[in-house]
Design a protein around this motif. Structure first.
Motif, PDB file in Angstrom:
ATOM      1  N   CYS A  45      20.023  -0.548 170.475  1.00 17.36           N
ATOM      2  CA  CYS A  45      18.794  -0.550 170.058  1.00 17.36           C
ATOM      3  C   CYS A  45      18.579  -0.848 171.928  1.00 17.36           C
ATOM      4  O   CYS A  45      17.078  -0.650 172.487  1.00 17.36           O
ATOM      5  CB  CYS A  45      17.854  -1.614 169.702  1.00 17.36           C
ATOM      6  SG  CYS A  45      18.228  -1.973 167.698  1.00 17.36           S
ATOM      7  N   ARG A  81       9.783  -8.351 180.375  1.00 20.28           N
ATOM      8  CA  ARG A  81       9.451  -7.963 179.591  1.00 20.28           C
ATOM      9  C   ARG A  81       7.717  -8.106 179.911  1.00 20.28           C
ATOM     10  O   ARG A  81       7.215  -6.511 179.953  1.00 20.28           O
ATOM     11  CB  ARG A  81       9.308  -8.701 178.505  1.00 20.28           C
ATOM     12  CG  ARG A  81      10.881  -8.409 177.862  1.00 20.28           C
ATOM     13  CD  ARG A  81      10.753  -8.976 176.001  1.00 20.28           C
ATOM     14  NE  ARG A  81      10.493 -10.597 176.260  1.00 20.28           N
ATOM     15  CZ  ARG A  81      10.654 -11.324 175.209  1.00 20.28           C
ATOM     16  NH1 ARG A  81      11.318 -10.419 174.294  1.00 20.28           N
ATOM     17  NH2 ARG A  81      10.567 -12.522 174.920  1.00 20.28           N
ATOM     18  N   LEU A  86       9.889  -6.097 173.226  1.00 21.12           N
ATOM     19  CA  LEU A  86      10.587  -6.088 172.007  1.00 21.12           C
ATOM     20  C   LEU A  86      11.985  -6.118 173.105  1.00 21.12           C
ATOM     21  O   LEU A  86      13.488  -6.492 172.330  1.00 21.12           O
ATOM     22  CB  LEU A  86      10.801  -4.370 171.368  1.00 21.12           C
ATOM     23  CG  LEU A  86       9.824  -4.214 170.406  1.00 21.12           C
ATOM     24  CD1 LEU A  86      10.356  -2.761 169.626  1.00 21.12           C
ATOM     25  CD2 LEU A  86      10.125  -5.016 169.520  1.00 21.12           C
ATOM     26  N   VAL A  89      14.821  -8.228 170.609  1.00 21.86           N
ATOM     27  CA  VAL A  89      14.075  -9.415 169.775  1.00 21.86           C
ATOM     28  C   VAL A  89      13.944  -8.954 168.151  1.00 21.86           C
ATOM     29  O   VAL A  89      13.623  -7.791 167.841  1.00 21.86           O
ATOM     30  CB  VAL A  89      12.363  -9.240 170.066  1.00 21.86           C
ATOM     31  CG1 VAL A  89      11.269  -9.873 169.225  1.00 21.86           C
ATOM     32  CG2 VAL A  89      12.261  -9.857 171.634  1.00 21.86           C
ATOM     33  N   ARG A  90      14.212  -9.447 167.748  1.00 18.45           N
ATOM     34  CA  ARG A  90      14.322  -9.535 165.941  1.00 18.45           C
ATOM     35  C   ARG A  90      15.589  -8.928 165.670  1.00 18.45           C
ATOM     36  O   ARG A  90      15.907  -8.626 164.527  1.00 18.45           O
ATOM     37  CB  ARG A  90      13.496  -8.285 164.927  1.00 18.45           C
ATOM     38  CG  ARG A  90      11.803  -9.308 165.431  1.00 18.45           C
ATOM     39  CD  ARG A  90      10.289  -8.242 164.753  1.00 18.45           C
ATOM     40  NE  ARG A  90       9.741  -8.692 165.003  1.00 18.45           N
ATOM     41  CZ  ARG A  90       9.167  -9.965 164.020  1.00 18.45           C
ATOM     42  NH1 ARG A  90       9.896 -10.741 163.151  1.00 18.45           N
ATOM     43  NH2 ARG A  90       7.905 -10.814 164.398  1.00 18.45           N
TER      44      ARG A  90
END
Length: 542
Positions: free
Chosen positions: A343, A401, A509, A529-530
């Motif tokens: 990712c 970010r 993200l 993130v997540r």
């Protein structure tokens, strides 16, 4: 292999001693040629005003010479036709009969033919470019943007190969080999006998150009620590890249022949040879390869330069394991091995792709902006300086970010506004272009630094090589974004602006690396993130 906390083990050196100052300065100086080599096509490949050549031995009046290249009535406002002329045999007949083209003959009724004798080029701006030397106009006008794309195709290839070689053989050797390739092949390129040979050499130069930059960037990132690392990665190398970029229009202004311009631009490369004895290998990389004694020798020499005393044993844990544990070999597969690192890699590749499209499209488009090409190009380079200073200040205290998202979104939104500016307000449009370049230059600088903080030492150069490869896909397509402007003036800005606003949102993200130590192993990486762990003990496989 488990790594000690490298920054803690080397804290005895301090952050900003004579050793760090020397390496900082030399690495920054090494990237100056990247600044002008990356944009030489702005001048070397520019297309001067041109029209069909009328042979000098053709016995016709001056009026008929002008009429021969006059456009038909439906050719727009152009005073001359660039790619066709009226048939010379008919014009010769009319001239011999003493007829006046503007009074006795309707010139637009004379049939047209291609530029069978070549072209005449305006020499007021350039003595020669590759376009005027090899007639890359009209039916061959696709070759000029293709030349730029071939250079960036070489950059793309170098992004992958240099990362692998650097992680395998070391940062220093790749840095100097690629600097040599860049200098030597640029000098050979000066003697190109044809466009095809020029492109082949340009491809090789592109391979050396990016490999040099990425190797210098990673080497400095791994040698420096704390605030110095942030200053080097966001301001240092990027600023000196901009210095090289600023040198280009100044040199091009005085050297209007493309061969002479490239000859002069190769000279700085020969001054970098002595730097081999002053720039060390990355001790952090040496430790990751189990070459502890070599790393300690460099650090002891650095301690001596800084006037501090090194401990008797700097890496005791690694020394004990050096002969008992087999070092793992890492490759590109590890960049997509798990969900988390996959990712991160995909997100960063998308960000690098879009910011590069915008950055290079705006830089290469300076020749098409209203006004003087040398002034516009210099302005495009100068605007990067305050952008880099702002990026450095943001990077010191803002979340990574937020830094990346805000600069990308700002640059994209400013470019979208150009669509609403009337065509006669050229100064406003140029100001907005430069403001967009300001935002994307800052984002480009932050992207390098933020990406380096997310990947571990064992994969850092390969990871940046992959990101840079995605970036070069953007630079390869950038000339064609510019080309779309011939159909609709604002279309390039609409596309570039939209892409960068979208990538600015994607940045949110990414993992946050502010205040985190530079990861040494894959298991030390931050998480997207997540992106949740599947198993409680899966961190060693991230």
């Amino acid at each position: 292999m488990n790594f000690p906390d490298y920054d803690d083990k080397t804290a005895f050196l301090g952050e900003w001693g004579p050793f760090q100052k020397t390496v900082f300065t030399l690495l920054c100086l090494s990237v100056i040629p990247n600044g002008f080599n990356g944009f030489t096509m702005v001048f070397v490949g520019d297309t001067p005003a041109h029209y069909c050549l009328i042979p000098a031995d053709l016995n016709i009046t001056d009026e008929w010479r002008q009429a021969a290249v006059a456009p038909d009535e439906d050719a727009g406002e152009s005073r001359v036709s660039k790619c066709s002329r009226h048939r010379l045999d008919i014009i010769q007949n009319y001239s011999d009969r003493g007829l006046n083209p503007w009074v006795d003959v309707n010139v637009s009724t004379i049939p047209r033919e291609h530029c069978l004798d070549g072209w005449e080029y305006d020499r007021s701006t350039y003595i020669s470019t590759i376009v005027s030397e090899w007639d890359l106009v009209c039916s061959d006008d696709w070759k000029a943007p293709l030349t730029t794309s071939i250079f960036f195709l070489g950059v793309l290839t170098g992004s992958v190969t240099s990362g692998l070689f650097s992680d395998r053989f070391g940062r220093k050797i790749v840095l100097f080999v690629t600097m040599g390739i860049q200098t030597a092949f640029t000098l050979i390129q000066v003697f190109s006998p044809s466009w095809l040979i020029f492109c082949l050499l340009f491809f090789i130069i592109g391979m050396g150009e990016i490999s040099n930059y990425v190797s210098a960037f990673v080497l400095g990132t791994e040698i420096f620590s704390g605030s110095v690392r942030g200053m080097f990665s966001t301001l240092g190398v990027c600023f000196f890249f901009s210095v090289g970029y600023m040198i280009l229009p100044l040199a091009a202004y005085f050297l209007r022949d493309w061969r002479m311009l490239l000859t002069v631009l190769t000279i700085p490369g020969f001054f970098y040879i002595p730097l081999w004895w002053f720039i060390p290998e990355s001790p952090r990389w040496l430790v990751s390869r189990g070459r502890v004694k070599e790393a300690e020798a460099i650090l002891r020499k650095a301690a001596k330069m800084n006037g501090v005393e090194a401990p008797d044993v700097i890496f005791p844990q690694v020394q004990l394991m050096e002969n008992t544990e087999k070092l793992q070999t890492y490759n590109l597969f590890h960049l997509v091995k798990s969900t988390n690192i996959r990712c991160i890699t995909v997100l960063l590749c998308l960000v690098w792709l879009t910011v590069t499209i915008g950055y290079y499209a705006l830089a290469l488009n300076t020749s098409n902006l209203h006004g003087n090409i040398y002034v516009n190009s210099l302005l495009s380079a100068v605007v990067e300086v305050p952008a880099l200073i702002m990026a450095w200040l943001m990077f010191r205290c803002w979340p990574r970010r937020l830094c990346l998202s805000s600069t990308l979104s700002f640059g994209g939104l400013v470019l979208l506004i150009i669509h609403f500016i009337p065509e006669d307000m050229n100064s406003v449009s140029i100001a907005l272009v430069m403001l967009g370049k300001f935002g994307l230059s800052a984002a480009f600088s932050i992207a390098y630094a933020a990406s380096a903080e997310l990947y571990p030492t064992v994969l850092r150069n390969s990871a940046l090589g992959i990101c840079s490869m995605a970036s070069r896909v953007g630079s390869i397509t950038a000339p064609y974004f510019i080309y779309l402007g011939s159909y609709y003036r604002s279309l390039p800005y609409i596309l570039i602006g939209s892409l960068n606003v979208f990538s600015g949102l994607l940045c949110l993200l990414l993992p946050e690396s502010l205040g985190c130590p530079l990861p040494e192993a894959i298991s030390h990486m931050q998480r997207v993130v997540r992106c949740k762990k599947r198993h409680p003990h899966s961190s060693t496989h991230l």
